[in-house]
Design a protein around this motif. Sequence first.
Motif, mmCIF file in Angstrom:
data_model
loop_
_atom_site.group_PDB
_atom_site.id
_atom_site.type_symbol
_atom_site.label_atom_id
_atom_site.label_comp_id
_atom_site.label_asym_id
_atom_site.label_seq_id
_atom_site.Cartn_x
_atom_site.Cartn_y
_atom_site.Cartn_z
ATOM 1 N N ALA A 44 -6.316 35.967 54.905
ATOM 2 C CA ALA A 44 -6.074 37.377 55.212
ATOM 3 C C ALA A 44 -4.869 37.913 54.437
ATOM 4 N N GLN A 45 -3.801 37.114 54.374
ATOM 5 C CA GLN A 45 -2.611 37.579 53.674
ATOM 6 C C GLN A 45 -2.846 37.673 52.170
ATOM 7 N N ALA A 46 -3.544 36.700 51.605
ATOM 8 C CA ALA A 46 -3.868 36.767 50.175
ATOM 9 C C ALA A 46 -4.725 37.995 49.877
ATOM 10 N N ALA A 47 -5.691 38.280 50.751
ATOM 11 C CA ALA A 47 -6.556 39.447 50.548
ATOM 12 C C ALA A 47 -5.777 40.749 50.690
ATOM 13 N N ARG A 48 -4.893 40.810 51.674
ATOM 14 C CA ARG A 48 -4.059 42.019 51.832
ATOM 15 C C ARG A 48 -3.250 42.281 50.573
ATOM 16 N N ARG A 49 -2.660 41.226 50.022
ATOM 17 C CA ARG A 49 -1.839 41.398 48.821
ATOM 18 C C ARG A 49 -2.703 41.844 47.643
ATOM 19 N N VAL A 62 0.237 31.674 47.118
ATOM 20 C CA VAL A 62 -0.880 31.618 46.183
ATOM 21 C C VAL A 62 -1.036 32.954 45.458
ATOM 22 N N TYR A 63 -0.842 34.066 46.165
ATOM 23 C CA TYR A 63 -0.946 35.362 45.494
ATOM 24 C C TYR A 63 0.103 35.488 44.392
ATOM 25 N N GLU A 64 1.323 35.057 44.659
ATOM 26 C CA GLU A 64 2.381 35.170 43.654
ATOM 27 C C GLU A 64 2.061 34.307 42.430
ATOM 28 N N TYR A 65 1.453 33.142 42.652
ATOM 29 C CA TYR A 65 1.012 32.325 41.524
ATOM 30 C C TYR A 65 -0.147 33.005 40.792
#
Length: 606
Positions: free
Chosen positions: A418-423, A496-499
């Motif tokens: 959910a957090q990766a998708a939000r970002r 993971v999003y930042e990577y």
Amino acid sequence: MAECEVMTECEVCQTKMMVNRVLRSGWKIGLVLLVAIGLVIGGRAQAQFPRGFPPPPIPELPPFELDTGIPLAQIFIPYSLPVILQDVSPTLGDVTMIFRLGAVAITGLFDALAPYHPTAVGVYTRIERRPPEERTLRNMNIASIYAIYHGARGLMPHREDVWRSMLTDHGLDPEAGMDDLTTPAGIGAAAGKGAIAARLHDGMNQAEGYANSTGYAPVNTAYELVDASRWQPAIRRRGMGLHSVQQFVTPQMANVEPFSDFDPRDYRIAAPTASDPENWDAYKAQVDHVLEVSANLTDEDKMLAEFYDNKIVSFGWSLVQAVVNNRLSPMEFSQVDWLTQVAAFDAMIFTWQEKARYDAVRPFSAVAHVYGDEPVTAWGGPGMGTTEIPASSWESYINVADHPEYPSASMCACQAQAQAARRYFGTDELGLSVTYGAGSSRIEPGITPAEDVTLHFATWTEWEDECGRSRVLAGTHFQAAVDASAGVCRDFGDHVYEYFVTLMDGTAPERSSAQPLAPDPRRDDRADRPGAGDSVATALDLENCQVSPRVDLRLRDAPWGEALGTIPSGTEVAATARTESWFKVTHLEQDGWSAAWLVDSEGDCA
């Protein structure tokens, strides 16, 4: 497809036949996934929705062509799902293996597409960027299919015939362009092979069939609960007269190198103190809460539990909805799929670290420990509704998974995705609705739900919150396990999003093949419990001290050490030494240590 038309007993062939019929009829993208599952579970090539698999949110999609298709949805999923269902997880609920296979395979696909992007670089394979005139959907699709092929055969080589057919069914030669990094086939082959080689020795022990490489062994057996705070393997019914005993699935997941830049050892959660019977009131209270929830399950509760137990449906349908909402291209779909799958994968490393560390009891064991054969009111089993049953016979609505209870793996993975998708999407909005038809339950087929039930998830926050609630409704977790994950696991989506951002803008540094982490130095200490740091070497001797346990109390060989026996509640015993939180006592001529916070003392005990 002429050859396939006569192979009616081949599940994989049936899947391909049905997918082509579905696509020719103008049905929608997510139905490809649904039919693949249905063919395996239903055992025949019919276009019907199988029990427990609601139809997904799906746009119109033309038949697959190399110039127009979406390989992730139309090739990888239909060909791989029958294999996963047969060889890996019949319920699609085994998180470590499903996320492992998905993350490694999609990494090959991600790396195959990077040369066709203006700035992106691969995770493990760095291939020269192709000129703009070569950045066609056809070239990207060919590269993707070859990457999927080589990734799949590296992960599950015994299914080589299935993986080769992914290519040959679409007019592609499995041997084409192997060493030519200027062709789509060569790029895809290099990327798929590169992902496999890079993750082969990452700590999951793939080379040895994912066997336990940690030395972990449960302190309890399926037949005897020696320590009621620790995990007990369940006995699974496999068929008429056939049963099996659970093993902790892939405990070495705790030692796997993450994709993103974080050290799992930097993340710790507090001990599940309510799961220790020496905290009897709290232990009994969480057992009573599980039974109360079980006794009051509604049809909607049951379908929510089933929705989240199926990781392909719950994680896949939510991402498909977001992809549809944002009208992503096939390349973007593959990239965000990598992002969310890897977020869940990295989250499992932390989760397995803490599961192995605390080795916590599951509700079914705790219920039996508290109430034995006493009658309790709860869900009585498929089709039985709420009834009175012996506590020792109580079962969770969803079969309990093959690993310790704390923290919740599903909640952690949900929060990470959910957090990766939000970002990525820049919004919390989701707008997902999933309808289960009357009688479509996997657990209570033909009975539940009594009428159609629609689950609504307006936002990713609501989706992840309901994910946590579903695990308590399922009866597989105590609330504390959900809360523990909720306090930590969005971080892994952020990492993971930042990577991912650095991969997309081309600034990510090249990385070497993954290597296992050193074993967790805290795996066996079960610290963060009262008195966990007490040392017997500094204990004070006592001469005139008597203590009486307020509950049945474990006698241990050291503070939080192995259990030697039990001192019954109210039994007065002599204490001969103490640390800050423990008394050394003698019971039935056996010396050991008991928790000071659970006894009443009399005499010179300071």
